[in-house]
Design an enzyme around this catalytic site. Structure first.
Site, PDB file in Angstrom:
ATOM      1  CG  ASN A   7      29.439  39.709  60.756  1.00  0.00           C
ATOM      2  OD1 ASN A   7      30.165  39.538  59.776  1.00  0.00           O
ATOM      3  ND2 ASN A   7      28.226  40.220  60.677  1.00  0.00           N
ATOM      4  NE  ARG A  85      27.608  37.426  57.312  1.00  0.00           N
ATOM      5  CZ  ARG A  85      27.138  38.606  56.967  1.00  0.00           C
ATOM      6  NH1 ARG A  85      27.214  39.618  57.807  1.00  0.00           N
ATOM      7  NH2 ARG A  85      26.591  38.780  55.791  1.00  0.00           N
ATOM      8  CG  HIS A 173      22.819  39.661  52.563  1.00  0.00           C
ATOM      9  ND1 HIS A 173      22.572  40.625  51.626  1.00  0.00           N
ATOM     10  CD2 HIS A 173      23.826  40.135  53.324  1.00  0.00           C
ATOM     11  CE1 HIS A 173      23.400  41.636  51.805  1.00  0.00           C
ATOM     12  NE2 HIS A 173      24.179  41.349  52.828  1.00  0.00           N
ATOM     13  NE  ARG A 234      29.842  44.352  48.393  1.00  0.00           N
ATOM     14  CZ  ARG A 234      29.233  43.549  49.258  1.00  0.00           C
ATOM     15  NH1 ARG A 234      28.563  42.494  48.828  1.00  0.00           N
ATOM     16  NH2 ARG A 234      29.286  43.791  50.540  1.00  0.00           N
ATOM     17  CD  GLU A 380      23.349  39.634  58.568  1.00  0.00           C
ATOM     18  OE1 GLU A 380      23.732  40.740  58.985  1.00  0.00           O
ATOM     19  OE2 GLU A 380      23.590  39.220  57.428  1.00  0.00           O
TER      20      GLU A 380
END
Ligand code: ADP
Length: 598
Positions: A7, A85, A173, A234, A380
């Site tokens: 990742n 990923r 996501h 963000r 994940e």
């Protein structure tokens, strides 16, 4: 089998090793982050050993090169496969994909959509391929789960040419939302297909996803991971009118504005810290900025929960995950309080006492609450390992969606034709690269003239060919007043003549055709799709209401071709499709589903 999962971000790298025996078990977990002045922080956990600290390491590339030695030190073998990923899979990838030159080129082509993420992901892919040359590598996309979102959820109301360039909502996501939705369904004891869930992932990046009966229906993130919730650094949703204002008021360039919205906004912009723990502590001391940041954060998330319940027309459960979703009872409470009008009531004691050890997914709704509320850790890396194993173990689904490109009228010119139309020694100017490697649309245009009329500003596609070929639609053939046959590209014997006019002269040449619809593919994709060069297949294209089956679509296998179906504008209009369409090859009149199994 051992699967290594990467990742890779622009400033950190997480990696895990999974062992696939009866089940998928994480046997090693590592991370590198805070790269500064030639050093970085590391954390490794494998078996009974835990290591963490600071080490000499200038960049993520250097860190990746260390991994084989680290694995060895923890008594682990080289991986049998590597799962990566990948942030943005665009409209092209609706499921995980084996990484080869073609898929890497396709991911690279998506860089403009995710300039901060995809290049970093691809860098890890390249280094992984160099370190473990003979091991298969698989891309697992953050966007893939959301490919089921309906067009009314993914389309921005912007000019057509922008939409045609790929400006739409994709959502991110996906791997996390899919995992926690499955985990909640498991706890409810019903198939995911029966449930309407809202998944709330609150980490440094944050998003909400409407998981409607097994499929993602909408996500708060849009074309980029910037839209939606307030995040660590963000902004989430901001009026796009801000761009003009900031440019006029502060003279900021688009790149400067984008950078500030990604890196200096969100919780950091509101309070100076991007860490919710700091902000909650500050708020408790009476700091008004921190209190407001928490209120904004919760309000934005609550709005999305309500919106998605409305979008789905029902709600069975809300699932919280991510560092904040998992660890902040007060944030969960702020988001859920006041939603009893839609059947959601929290049990404050249960909310306070959440224990997530051993992949637990406790329920924290009050007794009698119609809507359940879950908290669970996301996984994940585990999902990436599972999907990697699935891509390698399963024969790929025989049928999968094929991107459909719509070809407007165009010409391919020979060297002689370029000379006649533009003058001796003239070289065309490649302007727009096409998806087929090495192909481009030129800046220059020509005019086609027939006995009935003319077509202006006709595109020229490169590279130069031995023989000039002019491709028009059947409607165009009536505008020209010429009866034009349907032909396979390159089969130009006894084709009608047409006059091509350029700035330096004109030519009258044969080679005028309506191109037979076709699928370009390469040997690897062809093998997976069960296609052979020269065969004809039937392809279903377009939305259910106006979709069509295009019979007798020719398959053309080329060594470096990008897999894509080409139809002309008449065909696209008939099927009611535009940019980003996909086709499904149908076998014995049964459409084969291409969605990844959930
Ligand atoms: P990433 O998206 O980088 O994986 P995480 O899922 O680890 O991020 O989430 C990081 C966020 O979780 C940070 O804002 C951090 O402050 C927050 N967080 C972690 N633990 C707690 C806690 N106990 N209370 C409140 N927030 C927490």
């Amino acid at each position: 089998m051992h699967i290594l999962v990467f990742n890779a971000g622009s400033s950190s790298l997480k990696f895990s090793m999974f062992e696939t025996a009866d089940d998928m078990r994480e046997v090693f977990k590592g991370s590198f982050d805070r790269f500064q002045q030639g050093r970085c922080d590391f954390r490794f956990r494998g078996g009974a050993s835990n290591e963490s600290g600071e080490m000499q390491c200038a960049s993520i590339d250097v860190a990746i090169a260390e991994i084989p030695a680290i694995l060895k030190r923890f008594g682990l073998p080289d991986p049998d496969a590597i799962g990566h990923r990948i942030t943005h899979g665009g409209a092209r990838f609706s499921s995980a994909a084996l990484l080869d030159e073609t898929t890497i080129a396709a991911i690279e082509a998506l860089n403009p959509l995710a300039p901060l993420h995809n290049p970093a992901n691809l860098q890890a892919v390249r280094l992984g391929r160099r370190l473990w040359q003979d091991r298969p590598q698989v891309a697992v996309f953050d966007t893939a789960f959301h490919q089921s979102n309906p067009p009314f959820a993914t389309t921005y109301a912007v000019p057509k040419s922008w939409r045609e360039a790929g400006l739409r909502r994709y959502g991110f996501h996906g791997t996390s939302h899919k995992y926690v939705a499955l985990r909640a369904a498991q706890e409810v004891g019903r198939p995911l297909d029966d449930l309407q869930l809202v998944s709330v992932h609150l980490g440094n990046g944050a998003s909400v996803c409407a998981v409607n009966r097994g499929e993602s229906m909408d996500s708060s993130m849009g074309m980029t991971p910037l839209e939606g919730l307030v995040m660590g650094t963000r902004s989430g949703d901001v009026d796009p009118g801000a761009f003009g204002f900031l440019n006029r008021e502060f003279g900021l360039s688009p790149a400067e504005i984008e950078n500030a919205l990604y890196n200096d906004s969100g919780l950091k912009g509101l309070t100076g810290s991007s860490d919710m723990r700091d902000i909650e502590d500050l708020a408790a001391t009476g700091n008004r900025e921190a209190q407001l940041a928490i209120e904004i954060y919760a309000y934005r998330a609550k709005k999305y929960v309500g919106a998605y319940a409305a979008a789905m027309g029902g709600l069975d459960a809300v699932v919280f995950t991510g560092g904040i979703g998992e660890n902040s009872p007060s944030m969960r409470r702020r988001i859920c309080d006041g939603l009893d009008f839609m059947g959601l009531q929290l049990d404050h004691d249960r909310n306070q006492a959440v224990d997530l050890a051993n992949a637990a997914a406790p329920q924290i709704q009050a007794y009698g609450s119609r809507v359940r509320v879950f908290v669970t850790e996301t996984a994940e890396q585990l999902m990436i390992a599972r999907e990697t194993a699935a891509v390698l173990a399963l024969p790929q689904p025989a049928f999968e969606p094929i991107p459909v490109a719509v070809s407007a009228r165009h010409v391919h010119l020979s060297k002689e034709a370029v000379t006649a139309l533009f003058g001796p020694g003239y070289a065309l100017t490649p302007e727009t690269p096409l998806r087929q490697p090495g192909h481009w649309a030129a800046k220059e245009r020509v005019v086609l003239q027939g006995p009935k009329g003319q077509l202006d500003r006709v595109a020229i596609l490169g590279p130069i060919r031995p023989r000039t070929q002019i491709e028009v639609s059947r409607t165009d053939s009536f505008s020209l007043g010429i009866n034009v046959p349907v032909r396979e590209s390159g089969k130009l014997d006894k084709t009608p003549v047409v006059t091509i006019v350029g700035p330096a002269g004109s030519i009258t040449t044969d080679g005028l055709i309506v191109a037979a619809r076709h699928i370009h593919t390469n040997p690897r994709d062809a093998a997976r799709l069960g296609l052979e060069d020269g065969e004809f297949v039937d392809v279903r294209v377009g939305e259910p209401e106006r979709g069509l089956v295009f019979a007798r679509t020719l398959v053309r296998v080329g060594a470096t071709s990008f897999t894509e179906m080409h139809i002309d504008t008449d065909e696209a209009n008939a099927a009611g499709i535009g940019a980003g369409a996909e086709g499904a090859i149908i076998d014995d009149h049964a459409t084969v589903h291409a969605r990844a199994p959930i």
